[in-house]
Scaffold this active site. Structure first.
Site, PDB file in Angstrom:
ATOM      1  N   GLY A  44      37.325  36.745  36.056  1.00  0.00           N
ATOM      2  CA  GLY A  44      37.039  35.516  36.785  1.00  0.00           C
ATOM      3  C   GLY A  44      37.979  35.341  37.969  1.00  0.00           C
ATOM      4  O   GLY A  44      38.406  36.304  38.610  1.00  0.00           O
ATOM      5  N   SER A  45      38.321  34.084  38.260  1.00  0.00           N
ATOM      6  CA  SER A  45      39.085  33.783  39.478  1.00  0.00           C
ATOM      7  C   SER A  45      40.521  34.290  39.458  1.00  0.00           C
ATOM      8  O   SER A  45      41.186  34.314  40.497  1.00  0.00           O
ATOM      9  CB  SER A  45      39.096  32.272  39.718  1.00  0.00           C
ATOM     10  N   SER A  46      41.028  34.713  38.280  1.00  0.00           N
ATOM     11  CA  SER A  46      42.372  35.292  38.255  1.00  0.00           C
ATOM     12  C   SER A  46      42.415  36.587  39.056  1.00  0.00           C
ATOM     13  O   SER A  46      43.488  37.097  39.384  1.00  0.00           O
ATOM     14  CB  SER A  46      42.816  35.574  36.811  1.00  0.00           C
TER      15      SER A  46
END
Length: 733
Positions: A462-464
């Protein structure tokens, strides 16, 4: 009358005859597996000569054909020992010491006054205790052999056998004893010398038959009511208990082991809030002692002090199986040895197990040692010291234990791995004490998968993952710090064009100005989808492979390789756009992701993660020049604001005394783009910006099933709790 002088005869032309026989076979091998190499002069005689018969005898020995060996004995020898006793004597000795690769060198022959012909030879063989070598002599005597017509032949040589043919000084009543001095298994320690695995104490619950209540009508002749109570308390069937009591060795005063329990922690009982499990264990043992015949005593066991808090990391040992013995021949494992099954116990099995000492000796019937044939000294296993910090390991487990999660903690200055945590977990001590089938079944059927080692798996980041896309964009020049993609990136829903059909990339927040820093602070999916499209599939894939994708992570523990696609390439524009914000078919292991985050504080160098402790730790580069120092600083400054800015998705982790940099992530896990029943993973990667802190920390956490339950905020809040314990706030002076 003068005494007749002993005659000596050398059977060679110019000098003594030397015959070398090499039997390269384990005695347990079949006859077809034995190899015999003989070099000697031809005798020119029909009957076999003594040296040839000794060669044949050794060939039969290599094949384990003890009956054929017996046929070469003379009549008197066969009167002295029966075939059955001869076979048993030789088999028990040679196979008991695991004799192999027997080599004899015949030095010569000589005729004795009694008419026998002696063969002098040197024997060398391998054994459990190393090499055995000795000089020996065996006599052969001509013996008339009845022919088929009943007439006696001119005679054939036969061996005059005594026990010393096996080993010199071995008498008829002597035995060959193999004794084992067991090596102590090495301990596993954390960075501060605290025990993670090693010697411990448990409580052995046993029964003394002579003190039990008897009942002729009861199971095994014991009181049924007592056995049923014991069965209910220990979870062992009455049949299982009576079977132990009926073993052949059991006497009235014997202590018959029934089950091993955890040792009661007396110090914990004195605490303000004693551990509930410890209290229950104490109560159980007190009740057991009310049953007649029950005795509880201390016993030494392999112990795992952190139990479930480090089980997936440390692993456990179990008794070897027949399959293990077959898989590890010649490595010193005995039928009751233990072997590492998982975690550090399995990874460092060779170093931890040590080498048992073995001694082979001739002993008299009274047990007195007469001659040592071979010996190997005991070598205890090595202690393994890890970079793990037990205090941090426990703190992380305590914070995340109610969730399905995994966490990797590193020192961002050195690459030392400080913690590897998996929740939920299991207690590895149960494998030592004896796990019931019911408990094993429950662990494996638990929908939370407590046996699954999550920190070895790979997940959608995801956004990590957005900082990684940012670095590739900056490195290729496709994205600049002030890139705004035409001022339309602030919308909450976007698609490139109508060719995407009904598929849109969505984001949660509008913001201004649109640039790389704010896109990270607000975690804008659309911005990084556009960034990926502008970078292009070829450069994205090339950049990711430079950062270790589709490669093994150089780490002591084998972890899953990161991927950017289920196939060899990123196949479509939509997949490429989704990959930019850590979705699509992007998967990465948490250890790998944590290592990539080290490039930001180390200004472009990705550090190699490692677990073996070093007194003077120095960082080792895994990927040098992964990006320029300038680009690393651009991303890091944005990550600091992800935490410090009130708009940042990681703001709840902010501290006034320590500057933290981090990135949250929420990854959707669903079967298709239209699947509304899927779940979500919540991520938080966070580290202390200042590498000169006494205890710098980088932590990457992944929590499953956070959909409609806080998303990545779950990981943020729990990470904050851990950081505050590991780096406590300084009190005001």
């Amino acid at each position: 009358m003068s005494r007749r002088r002993r005659r000596s005869r050398r059977r060679s032309g110019a000098g003594r005859m030397v015959l070398i026989v090499i039997i390269a076979a384990v005695l347990l091998a079949a006859a077809a597996g034995a190899f015999l190499f003989v070099t000697h002069r031809s005798t020119g005689q029909k009957q076999k000569q003594p040296d040839e018969l000794l060669t044949e005898y050794m060939q039969f020995l290599a094949a384990g054909n003890y009956d054929a060996m017996y046929e070469l004995l003379n009549a008197q020898s066969r009167l002295n020992i029966s075939r059955e006793d001869f076979v048993a004597r030789n088999r028990n000795i040679y196979e008991g010491i695991e004799a192999a690769n027997i080599r004899i060198e015949i030095k010569g022959t000589e005729q004795k006054e009694n008419g026998a012909e002696a063969v002098n030879y040197q024997t060398t063989m391998n054994s459990l205790a190393g090499e055995i070598s000795f000089f020996n002599q065996v006599d052969f005597q001509l013996e008339e052999i009845p022919g088929e017509d009943g007439k006696k032949s001119a005679g054939e040589y036969r061996m005059i056998w005594n026990d010393w043919v096996i080993f010199p000084q071995l008498g008829r009543t002597d035995k060959v004893r193999v004794s084992t001095d067991r090596a102590d298994r090495g301990s596993i320690l954390d960075r501060n010398g605290n025990l993670l695995a090693g010697k411990g104490t448990a409580s052995l619950v046993g029964l003394v038959p002579g003190k039990m209540n008897r009942d002729p009508a009861g199971p095994g002749g014991y009181a049924a009511v007592d056995l049923e109570r014991l069965s209910g308390l220990l979870g062992i069937s009455v049949e299982g208990i009576t079977k132990k009591l009926s073993a052949g060795w059991v006497k009235d005063d014997s202590l018959v082991p029934v089950k091993t329990l955890k040792h009661v922690d007396e110090l914990n009982l004195l605490a303000d809030k004693p551990d509930e499990a410890n209290l229950q264990n104490q109560a159980l043992q007190e009740e057991l002692l009310t049953i007649p015949g029950v005795m509880i005593t201390d016993t030494a066991v392999r112990s795992y002090p952190l139990g479930e808090k480090a089980a997936h990391l440390v692993g456990y040992v179990q008794n070897v199986t027949a399959e293990d013995l077959e898989k590890h021949p010649g490595e010193g494992y005995l039928t009751d040895s233990v072997i590492g099954r998982s975690g550090m116990e399995g990874l460092f099995e060779k170093e931890l197990k040590g080498q048992n000492g073995t001694r082979i000796a001739i002993v008299t019937q009274d047990g007195e040692e007469k001659l040592v044939l071979a010996s190997i000294p005991r070598a205890d296993g090595q202690d393994i010291r890890l970079t793990i910090d037990s205090r941090l390991q426990q703190s992380i487990y305590d914070a995340f234990q109610d969730r399905k999660s995994c966490t990797v903690a590193m020192n961002p200055r050195t690459g030392e791995v400080l913690a590897l945590v998996n929740t939920p977990s299991y207690d590895n001590n149960d494998f030592i004490l004896g796990m019931s089938q019911e408990k094993w079944t429950a662990l494996n059927e638990d929908e939370r998968n407590p046996m699954l080692n999550r920190f070895r798996q790979r997940f959608a980041p995801g956004s990590s993952f957005k900082p990684i896309t940012g670095i590739i964009g900056l490195s290729t020049g496709a994205v600049g710090p002030q890139e705004n993609f035409g001022e339309d990136a602030a919308g909450l829903s976007w698609q490139k064009d109508g060719s995407w059909g009904r598929y849109y990339v969505t984001t949660l927040h509008g913001y201004s100005p649109v640039n790389l820093e704010n896109a990270l602070i607000y975690s804008d999916n659309i911005y990084f989808a556009k960034a990926a499209l502008k970078i292009g599939g070829e450069d994205i894939m090339k950049g990711l492979e430079t950062l270790g994708f589709n490669q093994e992570v150089p780490f002591e523990i084998s972890v899953a390789n990161a991927q950017y696609s289920n196939t060899e390439t990123i196949g479509t524009e939509i997949q490429l756009a989704d990959s930019g914000y850590g979705q699509g078919q992007m998967l990465i292991n948490p250890v790998h992701l944590a290592s990539l985050y080290t490039m930001f504080p180390n200004r472009g160098t990705v550090l190699k993660p490692y677990l073996l402790y070093k007194e003077n730790p120095a960082p080792e580069a895994w990927i040098e020049n992964a990006c320029t120092p300038e680009n690393a600083e651009i991303i890091e400054n944005a990550l600091v604001k992800v935490v410090s800015s009130e708009h940042g998705t990681g703001h709840k982790a902010m501290r006034d005394d320590v500057v933290l940099a981090g990135k949250t992530g929420t990854a959707e896990i669903k079967a298709s783009k239209d699947d509304a029943t899927g779940t979500e993973l919540g991520w938080f990667a966070v580290y202390t910006k200042d590498l000169n802190l006494e205890n710098p920390l980088l932590m990457v956490s992944m929590v499953e099933d956070v959909k409609n339950d806080g998303g990545s905020k779950v990981a943020v809040e729990k990470s904050k709790e851990v950081f505050e314990q590991y780096i406590p706030k300084k009190s005001a002076e």
